[in-house]
Write an enzyme that holds these catalytic residues in place. Structure first.
Site, PDB file in Angstrom:
ATOM      1  CB  ALA A  44      -0.932   0.016   1.204  1.00 24.53           C
ATOM      2  N   GLY A  49       6.176   1.440   5.889  1.00 26.25           N
ATOM      3  CA  GLY A  49       7.115   0.493   5.283  1.00 26.25           C
ATOM      4  C   GLY A  49       7.227   0.655   3.782  1.00 26.25           C
ATOM      5  CB  CYS A  50       4.671   0.858   1.125  1.00 23.20           C
ATOM      6  SG  CYS A  50       3.962  -0.789   1.391  1.00 23.20           S
ATOM      7  CB  THR A  51       6.662   5.712   2.665  1.00 21.50           C
ATOM      8  OG1 THR A  51       5.266   5.863   2.398  1.00 21.50           O
ATOM      9  CG2 THR A  51       7.378   7.028   2.429  1.00 21.50           C
ATOM     10  CB  ALA A  54       8.590   3.930  -2.519  1.00 23.21           C
TER      11      ALA A  54
END
Length: 160
Positions: A44, A49-51, A54
């Site tokens: 998401a 974590g995804c930020t 990325a």
């Protein structure tokens, strides 16, 4: 859920919309001098974590591209959410919308997850590296958001 991909498998081709609504395909326009693509699946946009993951890819992008790799992020987020994520984090590589998770399923990156005692179907954080011929050269599943890009760089012998 599809089986997980293994080294030597042919990677399923796909076309998905990027954050600006443009079509991006695995086969079309394989970037870089060696024509390889790093496809990373994340659950998401705009979550911690995804930020982090990325931004790690963004910050290592020059290293990947100079070694002949292009990077594609894939999540089940809608295009509008990816547009905000891309702008907010100044991402310099395509992030793609796989809302029906068909591509994640084809890559074995969609399946059973457990969180706080609950079992559900969701995206499994994964990274697949595909060569110019469409073959999988590296498949990593259940990777951690933090530290994964550094490990991937080591696995691809890109450490400085």
């Amino acid at each position: 859920m599809a089986d997980r991909l293994l080294t030597g498998d042919i990677a399923p081709d796909f076309t998905l919309k990027d954050a600006s609504g443009q079509d991006v395909s695995l086969a079309a326009g394989n970037g870089g001098s060696n024509g390889s693509t790093i496809i990373y699946f994340y659950p998401a946009a705009s979550t911690p974590g995804c930020t982090k993951q990325a931004c790690d890819f963004r910050d290592s992008l020059a290293s990947f591209t100079s070694a002949g790799y292009r990077v594609l992020g894939v999540s089940p987020d809608p295009v509008r959410k990816l547009a905000a994520f891309t702008a907010h984090e100044a991402l310099t590589f395509p992030v793609l919308s796989d809302e029906d998770h068909a591509v994640a399923e084809a890559y074995g990156a969609w399946g059973e997850k457990k969180n706080y005692g609950k079992t559900y179907q969701g995206l499994i954080r994964s990274t697949i590296v595909v060569d110019a011929g469409g073959k999988v050269v590296l498949a990593q599943y259940n990777v951690r958001a933090t530290g994964h890009v550094a490990k991937l760089r080591r696995d691809l012998n890109l450490d400085d």
